[in-house]
Design a protein around this motif. Structure first.
Motif, short mmCIF file in Angstrom:
data_model
loop_
_atom_site.label_atom_id
_atom_site.label_comp_id
_atom_site.label_asym_id
_atom_site.label_seq_id
_atom_site.Cartn_x
_atom_site.Cartn_y
_atom_site.Cartn_z
N ALA A 232 -39.78 38.27 100.68
CA ALA A 232 -39.81 38.62 99.25
C ALA A 232 -40.53 39.95 99.02
O ALA A 232 -40.51 40.47 97.91
N ASN A 233 -41.13 40.50 100.07
CA ASN A 233 -41.97 41.70 99.93
C ASN A 233 -41.26 43.03 100.07
O ASN A 233 -41.89 44.07 99.95
N PHE A 234 -39.97 43.03 100.39
CA PHE A 234 -39.38 44.30 100.81
C PHE A 234 -38.16 44.75 100.03
O PHE A 234 -37.70 45.87 100.21
N GLY A 235 -37.62 43.91 99.18
CA GLY A 235 -36.43 44.34 98.44
C GLY A 235 -35.69 43.13 97.91
O GLY A 235 -36.17 42.00 97.98
N ILE A 236 -34.49 43.39 97.39
CA ILE A 236 -33.67 42.31 96.85
C ILE A 236 -32.47 42.11 97.78
O ILE A 236 -31.71 43.05 98.04
N ILE A 237 -32.31 40.90 98.26
CA ILE A 237 -31.21 40.60 99.18
C ILE A 237 -29.99 40.21 98.35
O ILE A 237 -30.03 39.25 97.57
N THR A 238 -28.93 40.98 98.52
CA THR A 238 -27.72 40.69 97.74
C THR A 238 -26.76 39.82 98.53
O THR A 238 -25.89 39.17 97.96
N GLU A 239 -26.91 39.85 99.84
CA GLU A 239 -26.02 39.08 100.70
C GLU A 239 -26.73 38.71 102.00
O GLU A 239 -27.49 39.53 102.53
N ALA A 240 -26.48 37.52 102.51
CA ALA A 240 -27.10 37.11 103.78
C ALA A 240 -26.05 36.43 104.65
O ALA A 240 -25.26 35.61 104.15
N THR A 241 -26.04 36.78 105.93
CA THR A 241 -25.07 36.19 106.86
C THR A 241 -25.80 35.35 107.91
O THR A 241 -26.81 35.79 108.47
N TYR A 242 -25.29 34.15 108.14
CA TYR A 242 -25.92 33.19 109.05
C TYR A 242 -24.94 32.76 110.14
O TYR A 242 -23.73 32.67 109.90
N GLU A 243 -25.52 32.40 111.27
CA GLU A 243 -24.75 31.76 112.34
C GLU A 243 -24.51 30.30 111.94
O GLU A 243 -25.39 29.67 111.35
N LEU A 244 -23.33 29.78 112.27
CA LEU A 244 -23.05 28.38 111.96
C LEU A 244 -23.02 27.53 113.23
O LEU A 244 -22.80 28.07 114.32
N TYR A 245 -23.21 26.27 113.07
CA TYR A 245 -23.17 25.34 114.20
C TYR A 245 -22.09 24.30 113.95
O TYR A 245 -21.78 23.97 112.80
N ASP A 246 -21.54 23.77 115.03
CA ASP A 246 -20.55 22.69 114.87
C ASP A 246 -21.25 21.44 114.35
O ASP A 246 -22.46 21.27 114.54
N HIS A 247 -20.46 20.57 113.73
CA HIS A 247 -21.04 19.32 113.21
C HIS A 247 -21.75 18.55 114.32
O HIS A 247 -21.21 18.37 115.41
N THR A 248 -22.95 18.10 114.03
CA THR A 248 -23.64 17.18 114.94
C THR A 248 -23.08 15.77 114.66
O THR A 248 -22.86 15.41 113.49
N ASN A 249 -22.86 15.01 115.71
CA ASN A 249 -22.38 13.62 115.56
C ASN A 249 -21.16 13.54 114.63
O ASN A 249 -21.10 12.69 113.74
N HIS A 250 -20.22 14.47 114.84
CA HIS A 250 -18.98 14.51 114.04
C HIS A 250 -19.27 14.55 112.54
O HIS A 250 -18.48 14.05 111.73
N GLY A 251 -20.39 15.12 112.16
CA GLY A 251 -20.69 15.28 110.73
C GLY A 251 -21.25 14.03 110.06
O GLY A 251 -21.47 14.01 108.85
N GLN A 252 -21.49 12.98 110.84
CA GLN A 252 -22.01 11.73 110.27
C GLN A 252 -23.53 11.67 110.44
O GLN A 252 -24.04 12.00 111.51
N VAL A 253 -24.19 11.25 109.41
CA VAL A 253 -25.66 11.20 109.47
C VAL A 253 -26.16 9.87 108.89
O VAL A 253 -25.58 9.35 107.93
N LEU A 254 -27.22 9.38 109.50
CA LEU A 254 -27.83 8.14 108.97
C LEU A 254 -29.01 8.54 108.09
O LEU A 254 -29.83 9.37 108.48
N TYR A 255 -29.07 7.99 106.89
CA TYR A 255 -30.23 8.27 106.02
C TYR A 255 -30.59 7.02 105.23
O TYR A 255 -29.89 6.60 104.34
#
Ligand SMILES: Cc1cc2nc3c(=O)[nH]c(=O)nc-3n(C[C@H](O)[C@H](O)[C@H](O)COP(=O)(O)OP(=O)(O)OC[C@H]3O[C@@H](n4cnc5c(N)ncnc54)[C@H](O)[C@@H]3O)c2cc1C
Length: 506
Positions: free
Chosen positions: A215-238
């Motif tokens: 937050a100290n250096f400017g305004i971010i207009t866009e951010a790009t992230y690496e993606l990961y494949d679904h863990t456990n075929h996208g199913q989660v226990l909660y």
């Protein structure tokens, strides 16, 4: 007599200064920004719709004007004009910044980024690019639909960039690390209004600083992230379990067995101390999240069941509804504030004691509905990352201890809240396993030292970068990094040029 004249002069100057700061935002910015950019001055009819949302009614930031840019070019022009006209500004997205300084220091202009709201998944490159005004819920839905995932926080209402540039902690921290670990690059509007790309290859030093002090250096207009494949075929226990007060010690004892490296990476263990105002009884909720099959989670579920919960909500399915589930009670706006300290050790006796402190407080203050949340995530992935990749200093925090206060301001005072927060957070800190306080910047209160927020060893380098990229202190109002050579002892702590920072309050 002299003193009286001094006071009169000071008053005249203040009135003059206040009058001089009356800014006609529409006239100043209107001719230079796109037609879709909304502008409003405080007091005008549309002010509340142009102004950024803020997560709490308590000490909400106050602005003279607000502007909602429609494009990156608008952001550039706004920053350029604001800088030229000496107008102070704070860019916000969904206003979940917990730092109370936002509500104390007056600022001229709110730059509400919410219209820079976009999510573009690139399946070939395995990346997602989001706009600087996107919130977490909008991101998780879209990437899940594309068969991907990204470590984020838990509350769907939180701004995704705001979360990332402080760290990004949630139920996937154990499997994929912090959100900032997945960050590949950003487009950043600097104080001069220029746009630069910041990544491992371009402006690499600044990239290090953005990942934890962004937050100290400017305004971010866009951010790009690496993606990961679904863990456990996208199913989660909660699952969420409810326990009577009598079970509190055993829940903390079970938690202690997961200390160190013992919590499986796909698992989160999150007890919550609360008071049920319907039954008029204290209770403890326990949230278990497991990014794996039911069979893999079962040995851990068996340990929870052995403690005899009185109620349970069991879920197993796709990720997006899980984020909605985790957000219940977090995303509404009333009187709230937030205290926090990080720990790496669970001391059941301490937690049992604070359970007792909280019960007393609940009983004495019927208008109080706060909770103490112990957000225990696996540190395995975060600790495996080379530390030099980001400024984020506290990869060894295992439990993010949070006191999320909600109260009726007519019956509970700020002093009451501070007193119980000091008691609870003070006791947790003492047995936290850390000699000095480790504070996750995104959960800060605003009274912490810079060393507690950024880590003492990082302050010199940060300060040098601040001088390079934000030499007039336009950004970073929550935890402003001082410029090297211009640092004085202050309430934030002493910051000296050899890189040591000493907290003056100790
Ligand atoms: C109810 C609640 C739940 C939360 N849950 C989590 C969680 O699960 N995990 C977690 O890690 N954190 C969580 N947080 C903390 C949250 O990540 C931080 O408060 C974060 O800063 C919020 O971002 P925001 O954009 O919503 O807030 P804002 O108040 O809009 O912004 C916060 C700070 O980030 C800066 N900022 C925001 N967007 C940009 C941008 N595009 N460019 C440059 N600077 C920007 C602002 O200038 C400001 O300094 C939670 C907070 C709350 C109040």
């Amino acid at each position: 007599m002299l003193r009286q004249i001094h006071h009169i002069l000071a008053f005249v100057c203040a009135v003059h200064a206040a009058a001089a700061r009356e800014i006609n935002f529409e006239a100043l910015f209107g001719p230079h920004v796109s037609d879709d950019t909304e502008i409003a001055s405080a007091g005008s009819d549309n002010f509340s719709s142009v102004l950024s949302h803020h997560w709490t009614l308590w000490k909400a930031p106050k602005f003279q004007g607000a502007i909602k840019p429609a494009t990156e070019a608008d952001v550039q022009k706004i920053v350029k004009l604001a800088t030229k006209n000496n107008i102070s500004f704070l860019a916000t997205n969904n206003g979940h910044g917990t730092n109370t300084k936002y509500g104390i220091t007056p600022v001229d202009l709110n730059i509400n980024l919410r219209n820079l709201n976009s999510v573009a998944v690139d399946g070939k490159k395995n990346t997602v690019t989001i706009g600087g005004g996107t919130v977490l819920g909008e991101v998780t839905e879209k990437i899940y639909a594309a068969g991907k995932e990204l470590p984020t926080g838990n509350a769907v209402c939180v701004g995704m960039v705001g979360l990332t540039i402080g760290g990004g902690v949630g139920v996937q921290t154990g499997t994929h690390g912090l959100t900032l670990d997945a960050l590949l690059s950003v487009r950043l509007v600097t104080w001069t209004g220029d746009v630069i790309t910041v990544s491992k290859k371009r402006n690499a030093d600044l990239f290090w600083a953005i990942k934890g002090a962004g937050a100290n250096f400017g305004i971010i207009t866009e951010a790009t992230y690496e993606l990961y494949d679904h863990t456990n075929h996208g199913q989660v226990l909660y699952n969420r379990y409810t326990f009577p007060a009598s079970a509190n010690r055993s829940i903390f004892e079970l938690m202690a067995t997961y200390d160190g490296d013992n919590l499986p990476a796909p698992m989160s263990y999150i007890p919550q101390i609360r008071f049920n105002r319907e039954t008029n009884l204290p209770e403890i909720l326990l949230l278990i999240v497991y990014f794996g099959s039911k069979e893999q989670a079962q040995p851990h579920i068996d340990k929870v069941l052995a403690l005899k919960p009185v109620a349970a909500t069991l879920n197993y399915g796709p990720q997006p509804p899980m984020f909605e589930f985790l957000s219940v009670g977090l995303c509404s706006t009333d009187y709230r504030n937030h205290f926090h300290v990080g720990t790496k050790r669970t001391d059941p006796a301490t937690y049992e004691e604070i359970f007792g402190d909280m019960v007393e407080f609940y009983k004495a203050h019927p208008g109080y509905n706060g909770v103490v949340i112990l957000q225990r995530e696996s540190t395995r992935y975060a600790l495996s990352r080379p530390v030099h990749e980001s400024v984020y200093p506290w990869r060894d925090i295992g439990t993010f201890a949070l006191m999320l206060n909600r109260w009726d301001p007519t019956t509970v005072s700020d002093a009451d809240l501070e007193s119980i927060a000091d008691t609870v957070m003070g006791k947790i800190q003492k047995t936290s396993g850390f000699k000095t306080r480790h504070v996750y910047i995104n959960y800060d209160y605003g009274t912490e030292t810079l060393a507690e927020i950024y880590g003492a060893k990082n302050l010199n380098r940060l300060s040098k970068l601040k001088g390079e990229w934000d030499p007039h202190n336009k950004f970073g109002r929550g935890n402003p990094i001082p410029l090297l050579g211009k640092v004085k002892a202050s309430s934030y702590g002493r910051f000296v040029e050899n890189g040591r920072a000493d907290d003056l309050r100790k």
